[in-house]
Scaffold this motif. Structure first.
Motif, PDB file in Angstrom:
ATOM      1  N   VAL A   1       0.828  -1.213   0.000  1.00 29.08           N
ATOM      2  CA  VAL A   1       0.000   0.000   0.000  1.00 29.08           C
ATOM      3  C   VAL A   1       0.860   1.260   0.000  1.00 29.08           C
ATOM      4  CG1 VAL A   1      -1.743   1.318   1.278  1.00 29.08           C
ATOM      5  CG2 VAL A   1      -1.933  -1.173   1.104  1.00 29.08           C
ATOM      6  N   THR A   2       1.948   1.251   0.762  1.00 31.45           N
ATOM      7  CA  THR A   2       2.808   2.432   0.801  1.00 31.45           C
ATOM      8  C   THR A   2       3.442   2.699  -0.558  1.00 31.45           C
ATOM      9  OG1 THR A   2       3.290   2.131   3.157  1.00 31.45           O
ATOM     10  CG2 THR A   2       4.823   3.488   1.900  1.00 31.45           C
ATOM     11  N   GLU A   3       3.874   1.648  -1.233  1.00 32.07           N
ATOM     12  CA  GLU A   3       4.464   1.820  -2.561  1.00 32.07           C
ATOM     13  C   GLU A   3       3.421   2.345  -3.556  1.00 32.07           C
ATOM     14  OE1 GLU A   3       4.906  -0.673  -0.587  1.00 32.07           O
ATOM     15  OE2 GLU A   3       7.074  -0.721  -0.248  1.00 32.07           O
ATOM     16  N   ASN A   4       2.207   1.816  -3.454  1.00 33.37           N
ATOM     17  CA  ASN A   4       1.130   2.302  -4.324  1.00 33.37           C
ATOM     18  C   ASN A   4       0.825   3.765  -4.040  1.00 33.37           C
ATOM     19  OD1 ASN A   4       0.921  -0.231  -5.440  1.00 33.37           O
ATOM     20  ND2 ASN A   4      -0.766  -0.863  -4.107  1.00 33.37           N
ATOM     21  N   TYR A   5       0.865   4.122  -2.746  1.00 39.17           N
ATOM     22  CA  TYR A   5       0.645   5.522  -2.362  1.00 39.17           C
ATOM     23  C   TYR A   5       1.681   6.433  -3.006  1.00 39.17           C
ATOM     24  CZ  TYR A   5       2.005   9.511   0.491  1.00 39.17           C
ATOM     25  OH  TYR A   5       2.435  10.751   0.900  1.00 39.17           O
ATOM     26  N   LEU A   6       2.943   6.038  -2.975  1.00 37.82           N
ATOM     27  CA  LEU A   6       4.008   6.862  -3.540  1.00 37.82           C
ATOM     28  C   LEU A   6       3.834   7.044  -5.048  1.00 37.82           C
ATOM     29  CD1 LEU A   6       7.052   5.433  -1.530  1.00 37.82           C
ATOM     30  CD2 LEU A   6       5.989   7.685  -1.257  1.00 37.82           C
ATOM     31  N   GLN A   7       3.352   6.013  -5.722  1.00 44.20           N
ATOM     32  CA  GLN A   7       3.097   6.127  -7.155  1.00 44.20           C
ATOM     33  C   GLN A   7       1.940   7.092  -7.427  1.00 44.20           C
ATOM     34  OE1 GLN A   7       2.533   2.201  -8.800  1.00 44.20           O
ATOM     35  NE2 GLN A   7       4.502   1.448  -8.036  1.00 44.20           N
ATOM     36  N   LEU A   8       0.892   6.982  -6.622  1.00 42.65           N
ATOM     37  CA  LEU A   8      -0.250   7.887  -6.772  1.00 42.65           C
ATOM     38  C   LEU A   8       0.145   9.319  -6.447  1.00 42.65           C
ATOM     39  CD1 LEU A   8      -3.030   5.666  -5.167  1.00 42.65           C
ATOM     40  CD2 LEU A   8      -2.943   6.411  -7.555  1.00 42.65           C
ATOM     41  N   LEU A   9       1.057   9.482  -5.504  1.00 43.48           N
ATOM     42  CA  LEU A   9       1.506  10.823  -5.121  1.00 43.48           C
ATOM     43  C   LEU A   9       2.162  11.519  -6.308  1.00 43.48           C
ATOM     44  CD1 LEU A   9       1.922  12.950  -2.898  1.00 43.48           C
ATOM     45  CD2 LEU A   9       4.074  11.802  -2.320  1.00 43.48           C
ATOM     46  N   GLU A  10       2.950  10.796  -7.051  1.00 44.20           N
ATOM     47  CA  GLU A  10       3.595  11.368  -8.233  1.00 44.20           C
ATOM     48  C   GLU A  10       2.558  11.790  -9.274  1.00 44.20           C
ATOM     49  OE1 GLU A  10       6.828  12.071  -8.812  1.00 44.20           O
ATOM     50  OE2 GLU A  10       7.126  11.574  -6.696  1.00 44.20           O
ATOM     51  N   LYS A  11       1.466  11.053  -9.321  1.00 47.08           N
ATOM     52  CA  LYS A  11       0.435  11.322 -10.329  1.00 47.08           C
ATOM     53  C   LYS A  11      -0.439  12.511  -9.945  1.00 47.08           C
ATOM     54  CE  LYS A  11      -3.462   9.109 -12.673  1.00 47.08           C
ATOM     55  NZ  LYS A  11      -4.241   7.846 -12.835  1.00 47.08           N
ATOM     56  N   PHE A  12      -0.801  12.618  -8.681  1.00 46.88           N
ATOM     57  CA  PHE A  12      -1.781  13.623  -8.259  1.00 46.88           C
ATOM     58  C   PHE A  12      -1.155  14.892  -7.694  1.00 46.88           C
ATOM     59  CE2 PHE A  12      -4.461   9.856  -8.348  1.00 46.88           C
ATOM     60  CZ  PHE A  12      -5.624  10.354  -8.906  1.00 46.88           C
ATOM     61  N   ARG A  13       0.112  14.876  -7.441  1.00 51.49           N
ATOM     62  CA  ARG A  13       0.769  16.070  -6.901  1.00 51.49           C
ATOM     63  C   ARG A  13       1.112  17.000  -8.066  1.00 51.49           C
ATOM     64  NH1 ARG A  13       5.959  15.954  -2.782  1.00 51.49           N
ATOM     65  NH2 ARG A  13       5.961  18.157  -2.233  1.00 51.49           N
ATOM     66  N   ASN A  14       0.360  18.076  -8.199  1.00 53.74           N
ATOM     67  CA  ASN A  14       0.544  18.980  -9.334  1.00 53.74           C
ATOM     68  C   ASN A  14       1.826  19.785  -9.232  1.00 53.74           C
ATOM     69  OD1 ASN A  14      -1.913  18.172 -10.456  1.00 53.74           O
ATOM     70  ND2 ASN A  14      -3.045  19.632  -9.204  1.00 53.74           N
ATOM     71  N   ASN A  15       2.161  20.239  -8.035  1.00 51.06           N
ATOM     72  CA  ASN A  15       3.396  20.992  -7.823  1.00 51.06           C
ATOM     73  C   ASN A  15       3.853  20.772  -6.389  1.00 51.06           C
ATOM     74  OD1 ASN A  15       1.868  22.995  -6.220  1.00 51.06           O
ATOM     75  ND2 ASN A  15       1.018  23.569  -8.208  1.00 51.06           N
ATOM     76  N   ASP A  16       4.855  21.521  -5.972  1.00 51.67           N
ATOM     77  CA  ASP A  16       5.470  21.267  -4.669  1.00 51.67           C
ATOM     78  C   ASP A  16       4.879  22.083  -3.527  1.00 51.67           C
ATOM     79  OD1 ASP A  16       7.203  19.387  -5.711  1.00 51.67           O
ATOM     80  OD2 ASP A  16       8.731  20.881  -6.233  1.00 51.67           O
ATOM     81  N   ASP A  17       3.881  22.930  -3.796  1.00 51.69           N
ATOM     82  CA  ASP A  17       3.355  23.730  -2.698  1.00 51.69           C
ATOM     83  C   ASP A  17       2.468  22.871  -1.803  1.00 51.69           C
ATOM     84  OD1 ASP A  17       0.297  24.294  -3.312  1.00 51.69           O
ATOM     85  OD2 ASP A  17       1.387  24.456  -5.206  1.00 51.69           O
ATOM     86  N   GLU A  18       2.329  23.304  -0.550  1.00 54.22           N
ATOM     87  CA  GLU A  18       1.643  22.491   0.453  1.00 54.22           C
ATOM     88  C   GLU A  18       0.159  22.338   0.147  1.00 54.22           C
ATOM     89  OE1 GLU A  18       0.925  22.438   5.291  1.00 54.22           O
ATOM     90  OE2 GLU A  18       2.711  23.377   4.442  1.00 54.22           O
ATOM     91  N   ALA A  19      -0.470  23.366  -0.409  1.00 52.33           N
ATOM     92  CA  ALA A  19      -1.895  23.288  -0.722  1.00 52.33           C
ATOM     93  C   ALA A  19      -2.165  22.170  -1.726  1.00 52.33           C
ATOM     94  CB  ALA A  19      -2.391  24.628  -1.264  1.00 52.33           C
ATOM     95  N   SER A  20      -1.312  22.079  -2.724  1.00 52.23           N
ATOM     96  CA  SER A  20      -1.464  21.018  -3.724  1.00 52.23           C
ATOM     97  C   SER A  20      -1.232  19.649  -3.099  1.00 52.23           C
ATOM     98  CB  SER A  20      -0.477  21.249  -4.870  1.00 52.23           C
ATOM     99  OG  SER A  20      -0.469  20.154  -5.760  1.00 52.23           O
ATOM    100  N   LEU A  21      -0.260  19.567  -2.226  1.00 51.93           N
ATOM    101  CA  LEU A  21       0.052  18.301  -1.568  1.00 51.93           C
ATOM    102  C   LEU A  21      -1.115  17.841  -0.703  1.00 51.93           C
ATOM    103  CD1 LEU A  21       2.232  16.159  -1.021  1.00 51.93           C
ATOM    104  CD2 LEU A  21       2.980  17.558   0.909  1.00 51.93           C
ATOM    105  N   ARG A  22      -1.692  18.769   0.065  1.00 55.35           N
ATOM    106  CA  ARG A  22      -2.807  18.410   0.937  1.00 55.35           C
ATOM    107  C   ARG A  22      -4.048  18.046   0.139  1.00 55.35           C
ATOM    108  NH1 ARG A  22      -3.958  22.752   5.275  1.00 55.35           N
ATOM    109  NH2 ARG A  22      -5.448  21.136   5.856  1.00 55.35           N
ATOM    110  N   ALA A  23      -4.275  18.768  -0.969  1.00 55.14           N
ATOM    111  CA  ALA A  23      -5.435  18.465  -1.811  1.00 55.14           C
ATOM    112  C   ALA A  23      -5.344  17.063  -2.402  1.00 55.14           C
ATOM    113  CB  ALA A  23      -5.551  19.500  -2.923  1.00 55.14           C
ATOM    114  N   ALA A  24      -4.126  16.590  -2.623  1.00 57.71           N
ATOM    115  CA  ALA A  24      -3.936  15.260  -3.203  1.00 57.71           C
ATOM    116  C   ALA A  24      -4.277  14.143  -2.229  1.00 57.71           C
ATOM    117  CB  ALA A  24      -2.489  15.108  -3.678  1.00 57.71           C
TER     118      ALA A  24
END
Length: 495
Positions: A391-414
């Motif tokens: 699950v953690t590895e799958n999460y990291l892959q999804l993070l790359e897909k849904f993280r639009n940029n490096d700002d915190e708002a984008s990270l939290r929205a993902a």
């Protein structure tokens, strides 16, 4: 709070116009609208209201009267009365502040308005002026509402001064103390797989303390119970000292500096900042029945930090994850015997929102559109299955897909799409009666329902440790507060 909107069927409301106004307010200002409606005060200053009403009417007639020949005296009288009313209202906002001669001013204005109404004027001009004044008033009201909403949001997202004082005092006392250091903790319990392990992510000393106190107070047996509190570097020493000073029956409390353990033991993961459970404001309405009542919900899901729990607790097989805005009112020991089959995350499902309603958010990812969303708050996690399904590895892959940029708002929205997709087909449904949600935003929950729920979740903006918390629900949280802590008295902590 992040904000997402979608559609669902809800009970009817009397007026479609009222629905649209409420919907627009909640979309713009969120739970502030609910709070402001609940705390709306009826205007008791009848004379001030009378002055404002007179001013409203006089202003609408004045331009038309000023254009009439032979009405110069009435024009001057109206103008003078308008100026006097404006001056009085600039100095007085309640009846008690009004001057003693105000009744004479009201009578003079009444006579002037009556004379103006008796004149033959173009009704379209009066109507146009009335609408202009109404729009100006609406704009002014909206401006003040924006200011109030800003102050409300500042209040719900800012740590109270008394809580900050408590953290500082505890931190200072930790470094002054030599007898209450962590060496006295029952470390031997912390990694025993057969013990009952609870994990809490928190930056709030009082909130974490109440979760633990409510859990042990409701448990029949606490001898093999361990609470792991993951906190950030800023609050670590305050947490350490608090839990060294306070005992929770026979249970053990293990305070962990999340940021330190990620940096030292898991450097391959870049998510070093501690993220709390994320809450997303979901506005649910119906396109098919637009006059039906719309409703705002707060959906709680795992934050990015939750996905590293199996890496932090490598020796454990199962944990129960509790949000720090939860209190426990019944013994939860039966959850440790729960047969989850091949599922990873036992959670209360929220079928008021299905994944198909979030297709714009989830993009082209593969998912069952009829699958229900689920809630954090109280979750049983099978760590062995988690590791087996990567699950953690799958999460990291999804993070790359849904993280639009490096700002915190984008990270939290993902966090919302990532949490929902990471546990696709891996959620075991808990009985919805196990946790009552909504105590941080939803007014009108019956007391009987609250008392009989196994746990209470204060998801939403109005947390019980804030003055803005819903008064009728705060008492259930406050009964688990430590009562004999001198630092609370010295810092004037009175939730």
């Amino acid at each position: 709070m992040m904000d997402f909107s979608d559609n669902m069927r809800r009970p009817r409301v009397p007026s479609a116009d009222e629905l649209e106004k409420a919907k627009a307010c909640q979309l713009e200002f969120g739970s502030y609208c609910l709070w402001s409606i609940e705390h709306k005060e009826v205007m008791k200053d009848a004379i001030v209201k009378k002055l404002k009403d007179q001013l409203f009417v006089a202003r609408s007639y004045y331009p038309s009267i000023a254009k009439l020949k032979g009405k110069e005296a009435l024009t001057r009288e109206l103008k003078q009365n308008i100026q006097e009313h404006e001056r009085v209202l600039s100095e007085s906002i309640v009846d008690a502040d009004l001057p003693s001669f105000i009744k004479k001013k009201i009578e003079r204005m009444d006579r002037a308005i009556a004379r103006a109404k008796s004149c033959t004027v173009d009704c379209n001009n009066v109507d146009k002026k009335l609408r202009q004044i109404l729009h100006m008033t609406d704009d002014e009201a909206h401006f003040h509402m924006k200011q109030s909403a800003y102050l409300y949001n500042l209040g719900v997202h800012t740590m109270p001064k008394s809580h900050h004082c408590l953290n500082m005092r505890l931190t200072v006392e930790y470094f002054k103390s030599t007898t209450l250091d962590s060496d006295d903790s029952p470390v031997h319990k912390f990694n025993v797989p057969d013990h009952r392990h609870y994990v809490i992510l928190s930056k709030n000393v009082l909130a974490a303390s109440v979760v633990i106190n409510s859990s042990v107070s409701s448990s029949e047996e606490t001898r093999n119970v361990v609470f792991h509190v993951l906190t950030d570097a800023q609050n670590f020493y305050a947490m350490k000292h608090w839990f060294s000073r306070n005992a929770y029956r026979e249970s053990a409390v293990n305070v962990i500096n999340y940021e330190h353990i990620i940096l030292e033991n898991l450097p391959e993961f870049s998510m070093q900042q501690l993220y709390m459970p994320e809450e997303f404001r979901v506005f649910i309405s119906s396109f098919e029945r637009p006059t039906e009542k719309s409703r705002m919900e707060y959906l709680s899901v795992f934050s990015h930090s939750h996905f590293f729990i199996p890496e932090i607790f490598k020796d454990l097989k199962k944990v129960i994850v509790l949000d720090d805005d939860v209190i426990v009112q019944r013994d939860l020991s039966f959850l440790w015997n729960l047969d989850m089959g091949d599922k990873v995350n036992a959670a209360v499902k929220f079928c008021g929102l299905r994944l198909g309603q979030l297709r714009n958010l989830l993009g082209e990812a593969m998912y069952d559109p009829q699958s229900c969303a689920w809630m954090s708050g109280l979750n049983v996690i099978n760590l062995e299955k988690w590791r087996e399904y990567n699950v953690t590895e799958n999460y990291l892959q999804l993070l790359e897909k849904f993280r639009n940029n490096d700002d915190e708002a984008s990270l939290r929205a993902a966090a919302l799409p990532i949490s929902l997709l990471s546990f696709q087909n891996l959620v075991y449904p808990l009985d919805e009666r196990l946790t009552l949600s909504g105590l941080g935003y939803q007014y009108g929950i019956e007391e009987k329902v609250i008392r009989t729920s196994a746990s209470l979740h204060y998801n939403g903006n109005m947390k019980p440790w804030l003055e803005l918390g819903i008064p009728n629900y705060r008492k259930y949280w406050k009964r688990f507060l430590a009562r004999d802590e001198r630092f609370m008295d010295e810092c004037n902590v009175s939730p």
